[in-house]
Motif scaffolding. Structure first.
Motif, PDB file in Angstrom:
ATOM      1  N   THR A   1      -2.459  -0.498   4.513  1.00 12.22           N
ATOM      2  CA  THR A   1      -1.009  -0.688   4.453  1.00 12.22           C
ATOM      3  C   THR A   1      -0.621  -2.133   4.724  1.00 12.22           C
ATOM      4  O   THR A   1      -0.882  -2.647   5.814  1.00 12.22           O
ATOM      5  CB  THR A   1      -0.310   0.215   5.489  1.00 12.22           C
ATOM      6  N   PRO A   2       0.007  -2.809   3.765  1.00  5.29           N
ATOM      7  CA  PRO A   2       0.488  -4.164   4.027  1.00  5.29           C
ATOM      8  C   PRO A   2       1.818  -4.115   4.777  1.00  5.29           C
ATOM      9  O   PRO A   2       2.710  -3.336   4.420  1.00  5.29           O
ATOM     10  CB  PRO A   2       0.682  -4.736   2.612  1.00  5.29           C
ATOM     11  N   LEU A   3       1.960  -4.915   5.801  1.00  9.26           N
ATOM     12  CA  LEU A   3       3.214  -4.961   6.556  1.00  9.26           C
ATOM     13  C   LEU A   3       4.178  -5.921   5.860  1.00  9.26           C
ATOM     14  O   LEU A   3       4.452  -7.010   6.349  1.00  9.26           O
ATOM     15  CB  LEU A   3       2.952  -5.388   8.003  1.00  9.26           C
ATOM     16  N   ASN A   4       4.698  -5.495   4.716  1.00 10.72           N
ATOM     17  CA  ASN A   4       5.571  -6.376   3.952  1.00 10.72           C
ATOM     18  C   ASN A   4       7.045  -6.225   4.325  1.00 10.72           C
ATOM     19  O   ASN A   4       7.876  -7.013   3.894  1.00 10.72           O
ATOM     20  CB  ASN A   4       5.401  -6.144   2.441  1.00 10.72           C
ATOM     21  N   VAL A   5       7.387  -5.213   5.139  1.00 13.78           N
ATOM     22  CA  VAL A   5       8.751  -5.055   5.641  1.00 13.78           C
ATOM     23  C   VAL A   5       8.755  -5.432   7.117  1.00 13.78           C
ATOM     24  O   VAL A   5       7.952  -4.907   7.890  1.00 13.78           O
ATOM     25  CB  VAL A   5       9.247  -3.604   5.469  1.00 13.78           C
ATOM     26  N   PRO A   6       9.621  -6.354   7.549  1.00 12.83           N
ATOM     27  CA  PRO A   6       9.607  -6.803   8.950  1.00 12.83           C
ATOM     28  C   PRO A   6       9.729  -5.641   9.930  1.00 12.83           C
ATOM     29  O   PRO A   6      10.600  -4.774   9.777  1.00 12.83           O
ATOM     30  CB  PRO A   6      10.839  -7.720   9.038  1.00 12.83           C
TER      31      PRO A   6
ATOM     32  N   SER B   1       4.161   5.118  11.726  1.00 13.25           N
ATOM     33  CA  SER B   1       3.566   6.272  11.045  1.00 13.25           C
ATOM     34  C   SER B   1       2.170   5.959  10.525  1.00 13.25           C
ATOM     35  O   SER B   1       1.257   6.792  10.616  1.00 13.25           O
ATOM     36  CB  SER B   1       4.476   6.757   9.911  1.00 13.25           C
ATOM     37  N   ASN B   2       1.973   4.761  10.006  1.00 12.75           N
ATOM     38  CA  ASN B   2       0.645   4.385   9.503  1.00 12.75           C
ATOM     39  C   ASN B   2      -0.328   4.086  10.634  1.00 12.75           C
ATOM     40  O   ASN B   2      -1.537   4.301  10.479  1.00 12.75           O
ATOM     41  CB  ASN B   2       0.756   3.191   8.550  1.00 12.75           C
ATOM     42  N   CYS B   3       0.169   3.591  11.767  1.00 10.98           N
ATOM     43  CA  CYS B   3      -0.715   3.385  12.917  1.00 10.98           C
ATOM     44  C   CYS B   3      -1.229   4.720  13.452  1.00 10.98           C
ATOM     45  O   CYS B   3      -2.363   4.819  13.911  1.00 10.98           O
ATOM     46  CB  CYS B   3       0.016   2.642  14.028  1.00 10.98           C
ATOM     47  N   ILE B   4      -0.410   5.748  13.379  1.00  8.69           N
ATOM     48  CA  ILE B   4      -0.806   7.065  13.883  1.00  8.69           C
ATOM     49  C   ILE B   4      -1.813   7.737  12.960  1.00  8.69           C
ATOM     50  O   ILE B   4      -2.791   8.335  13.417  1.00  8.69           O
ATOM     51  CB  ILE B   4       0.434   7.969  14.069  1.00  8.69           C
ATOM     52  N   ALA B   5      -1.591   7.637  11.639  1.00 10.34           N
ATOM     53  CA  ALA B   5      -2.398   8.442  10.712  1.00 10.34           C
ATOM     54  C   ALA B   5      -3.158   7.648   9.660  1.00 10.34           C
ATOM     55  O   ALA B   5      -3.991   8.214   8.956  1.00 10.34           O
ATOM     56  CB  ALA B   5      -1.498   9.460  10.010  1.00 10.34           C
ATOM     57  N   GLY B   6      -2.903   6.344   9.551  1.00 10.92           N
ATOM     58  CA  GLY B   6      -3.516   5.559   8.487  1.00 10.92           C
ATOM     59  C   GLY B   6      -4.814   4.894   8.888  1.00 10.92           C
ATOM     60  O   GLY B   6      -5.453   5.271   9.883  1.00 10.92           O
ATOM     61  N   GLY B   7      -5.208   3.889   8.112  1.00 10.78           N
ATOM     62  CA  GLY B   7      -6.466   3.195   8.358  1.00 10.78           C
ATOM     63  C   GLY B   7      -6.266   1.742   8.710  1.00 10.78           C
ATOM     64  O   GLY B   7      -6.046   1.390   9.864  1.00 10.78           O
ATOM     65  N   ARG B   8      -6.292   0.862   7.713  1.00 12.40           N
ATOM     66  CA  ARG B   8      -6.187  -0.579   7.945  1.00 12.40           C
ATOM     67  C   ARG B   8      -4.750  -1.066   7.755  1.00 12.40           C
ATOM     68  O   ARG B   8      -4.071  -0.691   6.803  1.00 12.40           O
ATOM     69  CB  ARG B   8      -7.107  -1.319   6.960  1.00 12.40           C
TER      70      ARG B   8
ATOM     71  N   ALA C   1      -7.270  -4.034  -1.406  1.00  9.20           N
ATOM     72  CA  ALA C   1      -7.061  -2.729  -2.059  1.00  9.20           C
ATOM     73  C   ALA C   1      -5.999  -1.918  -1.322  1.00  9.20           C
ATOM     74  O   ALA C   1      -6.222  -0.774  -0.886  1.00  9.20           O
ATOM     75  CB  ALA C   1      -8.372  -1.954  -2.149  1.00  9.20           C
ATOM     76  N   CYS C   2      -4.818  -2.507  -1.179  1.00  7.35           N
ATOM     77  CA  CYS C   2      -3.721  -1.855  -0.474  1.00  7.35           C
ATOM     78  C   CYS C   2      -3.259  -0.612  -1.231  1.00  7.35           C
ATOM     79  O   CYS C   2      -3.335  -0.539  -2.462  1.00  7.35           O
ATOM     80  CB  CYS C   2      -2.558  -2.823  -0.288  1.00  7.35           C
ATOM     81  N   THR C   3      -2.762   0.350  -0.483  1.00  8.58           N
ATOM     82  CA  THR C   3      -2.444   1.649  -1.072  1.00  8.58           C
ATOM     83  C   THR C   3      -0.949   1.961  -1.147  1.00  8.58           C
ATOM     84  O   THR C   3      -0.570   2.958  -1.757  1.00  8.58           O
ATOM     85  CB  THR C   3      -3.138   2.762  -0.273  1.00  8.58           C
TER      86      THR C   3
ATOM     87  N   LYS D   1       2.170  -3.895 -14.881  1.00  6.44           N
ATOM     88  CA  LYS D   1       0.816  -4.236 -14.448  1.00  6.44           C
ATOM     89  C   LYS D   1       0.132  -3.030 -13.814  1.00  6.44           C
ATOM     90  O   LYS D   1       0.770  -2.033 -13.500  1.00  6.44           O
ATOM     91  CB  LYS D   1       0.864  -5.402 -13.458  1.00  6.44           C
ATOM     92  N   VAL D   2      -1.167  -3.143 -13.631  1.00  4.90           N
ATOM     93  CA  VAL D   2      -1.942  -2.057 -13.046  1.00  4.90           C
ATOM     94  C   VAL D   2      -2.528  -2.494 -11.706  1.00  4.90           C
ATOM     95  O   VAL D   2      -3.209  -3.525 -11.625  1.00  4.90           O
ATOM     96  CB  VAL D   2      -3.086  -1.618 -13.993  1.00  4.90           C
ATOM     97  N   TYR D   3      -2.243  -1.730 -10.678  1.00  3.17           N
ATOM     98  CA  TYR D   3      -2.839  -1.946  -9.365  1.00  3.17           C
ATOM     99  C   TYR D   3      -3.570  -0.650  -8.999  1.00  3.17           C
ATOM    100  O   TYR D   3      -2.952   0.310  -8.513  1.00  3.17           O
ATOM    101  CB  TYR D   3      -1.762  -2.290  -8.329  1.00  3.17           C
ATOM    102  N   PRO D   4      -4.878  -0.590  -9.247  1.00  2.00           N
ATOM    103  CA  PRO D   4      -5.627   0.669  -9.115  1.00  2.00           C
ATOM    104  C   PRO D   4      -5.552   1.311  -7.735  1.00  2.00           C
ATOM    105  O   PRO D   4      -5.623   2.542  -7.622  1.00  2.00           O
ATOM    106  CB  PRO D   4      -7.071   0.240  -9.433  1.00  2.00           C
ATOM    107  N   SER D   5      -5.412   0.500  -6.689  1.00  2.00           N
ATOM    108  CA  SER D   5      -5.433   1.059  -5.336  1.00  2.00           C
ATOM    109  C   SER D   5      -4.084   1.645  -4.911  1.00  2.00           C
ATOM    110  O   SER D   5      -4.015   2.416  -3.945  1.00  2.00           O
ATOM    111  CB  SER D   5      -5.850  -0.024  -4.327  1.00  2.00           C
ATOM    112  N   LEU D   6      -3.013   1.299  -5.616  1.00  2.00           N
ATOM    113  CA  LEU D   6      -1.666   1.727  -5.215  1.00  2.00           C
ATOM    114  C   LEU D   6      -1.502   3.241  -5.371  1.00  2.00           C
ATOM    115  O   LEU D   6      -1.654   3.781  -6.459  1.00  2.00           O
ATOM    116  CB  LEU D   6      -0.611   0.998  -6.062  1.00  2.00           C
ATOM    117  N   ARG D   7      -1.163   3.924  -4.260  1.00  2.00           N
ATOM    118  CA  ARG D   7      -1.002   5.380  -4.284  1.00  2.00           C
ATOM    119  C   ARG D   7       0.463   5.803  -4.238  1.00  2.00           C
ATOM    120  O   ARG D   7       0.860   6.765  -4.876  1.00  2.00           O
ATOM    121  CB  ARG D   7      -1.742   6.016  -3.102  1.00  2.00           C
TER     122      ARG D   7
END
Length: 457
Positions: free
Chosen positions: A169-174, A186-193, A214-216, A236-242
């Motif tokens: 998860t990129p922290l692109n929102v302050p 939420s991502n700190c509780i259940a996510g990964g990087r 490979a941000c999701t 464009k194509v970003y394969p990792s984007l979920r």
């Protein structure tokens, strides 16, 4: 369980510094800086870089009440806030000294400032976080949030967002804003990087990092997605984007079509969400499957939340366990935490026959043109839908006319005026149209209407 304990228990969690490519496990940040443990206020001028994240997590596990503030605040605003609230610690890498505070080396990486005198006012045990509702000014008005407010909000998000332990998860929102904070928690509780970065989502370097790690997921307000559409992102194509998330306003019909087609083509999901600082983040979400059929809806209430609509004013009222404990306008207001079951959102809303909710505008964004009520948010959406998803910013001028700012130099003013005449019966003489190269934004990416009105001349 407390928010910090939930984060600490996620053994998959890793924080990566996008600038240095160094990574730290959540356990490496556990008590990694030396601080006292008191019930007092601390000021953290926090960006989304690795140092800020480390400091925030350390104070989150303590008894301190954490105040998240923009590092871009004017220095005079900072000094006035510090004088008013007398924080026990200050984290502000932009300064080398602060009058009345001693520089304090908390670790090999982190320097804090410690108050030379003890703050002499009590702070209620339940107040864990103070967030500003403005973000751009030094207003001393803060929203008081408890640890349980934050936990309840994070749990409700995990009920509908498809967060996986392998996510990046990129922290692109302050994170000083409740939307960015809810992404973080939420991502700190259940996510990964977690990718710690201050790079703007519209910059090439951000997308280079996005591919590298490979941000999701990404998050943004409507303006961000409008700009991404302008630069061809959705082609464009970003394969990792979920999946993608959005809050902070209504998407125009053209953009919804683009997003829905992109989601189908790239097998991604797009979640429209609705929230406020006073609710610790989210209050509603729109399931991705409803993006086509309910495209201007905020969706349905989050788990354990519900809505009512005031029969007199049509104001949307939220009920849920994540509602804040009141405002703090001065230090004495930190003595109390008032539990409330109802939140007046300030938004005008309606519910359709399927139980989906819609925001039709802000109560404060209503103007009267010679006695006729006009919803400026609705005016913006009408123009965006009629003119192919262009960006429009509408403001009232002394209840006598509407100012319409736009970014398309080739757009003819008469087009705008004729649409408003046809759709809303607004006489062309009441509409002023102006091209601008850019529109002013608040630090969280929303339109800064108070500054935009100054572009009238």
């Amino acid at each position: 369980m407390k928010l910090y304990d939930l984060i600490q228990s996620n053994k998959n969690l890793v924080f990566t510094d996008a600038l240095t490519d160094l990574s730290y496990s959540v356990s490496e940040f556990h008590q990694s800086i030396s601080i006292d443990d008191k019930k007092a206020v601390v000021f953290l001028y926090t960006d989304n870089m690795i140092g800020s994240v480390e400091v925030f997590l350390n104070f989150l596990q303590s008894r301190f009440t954490v105040t998240l503030l923009s590092p871009q605040l004017d220095i005079q605003f900072k000094l006035e806030l510090e004088q008013a609230y007398q924080p026990y610690y200050i984290y502000d890498p932009s300064r080398t000294e602060i009058d009345g505070f001693s520089a304090y080396t908390a670790s090999s990486r982190i320097q804090l400032f410690k108050n030379e005198s003890e703050p002499d006012y009590p702070v209620h045990e339940e107040i864990k976080l103070l967030l500003s509702t403005s973000g751009t000014t030094g207003s001393p008005k803060f929203v008081k949030l408890s640890d349980q407010n934050l936990v309840q909000n994070a749990h409700s998000i995990l009920e509908f967002l498809p967060i996986l332990e392998t996510d990046v998860t990129p922290l692109n929102v302050p994170i000083i804003f409740v939307y960015g904070l809810s992404i973080f928690t939420s991502n700190c509780i259940a996510g990964g990087r977690m990718i710690c970065t201050n790079r703007d989502i519209l910059q090439k370097t951000f997308w280079e990092d996005f591919d590298k790690y490979a941000c999701t997921s990404i998050g943004g307000v409507p303006y961000v997605y409008e700009m991404l559409n302008r630069i061809g992102f959705f082609k464009k194509v970003y394969p990792s984007l979920r999946y993608m998330t959005q809050t902070g306003g209504i998407l125009n019909r053209t953009l919804v079509q683009v997003l829905a087609e992109h989601s189908t083509r790239q097998e991604t999901q797009f979640f429209v969400m609705y929230g406020q600082t006073e609710a610790a983040g989210r209050m509603a979400y729109l399931p991705p499957a409803d993006l086509f059929t309910k495209n201007t809806s905020i969706g349905i209430p989050i788990k354990n939340g519900s809505f009512e609509i005031d029969p007199d004013s049509s104001e949307l009222i939220y009920l849920g366990p994540n509602i804040f404990g009141g405002y703090a306008k001065k230090p004495e207001d930190l003595n109390t935490f008032h539990h409330s079951e109802r939140l007046q959102t300030g938004d005008v809303g309606r519910k359709d026959e399927d139980g989906y909710y819609y925001i039709t505008g802000r109560i404060k964004r209503i103007v009267k043109l010679f006695g006729t009520r006009m919803n400026l948010d609705e005016v913006e959406l009408i123009l965006k839908n009629a003119l192919g998803g262009e960006t429009f910013v509408c403001m009232g001028i002394e209840d006598k006319s509407i100012l319409v700012l736009h970014l398309n130099e080739e757009l003819v003013a008469d087009q705008v005026k004729s649409i408003l005449k046809e759709k809303l019966n607004v006489h062309p003489s009441m509409v002023k149209v102006k091209f601008v190269e850019s529109v002013p934004l608040t630090p969280n990416g929303k339109i800064d209407y108070s500054t935009a009105i100054q572009l009238m001349d």
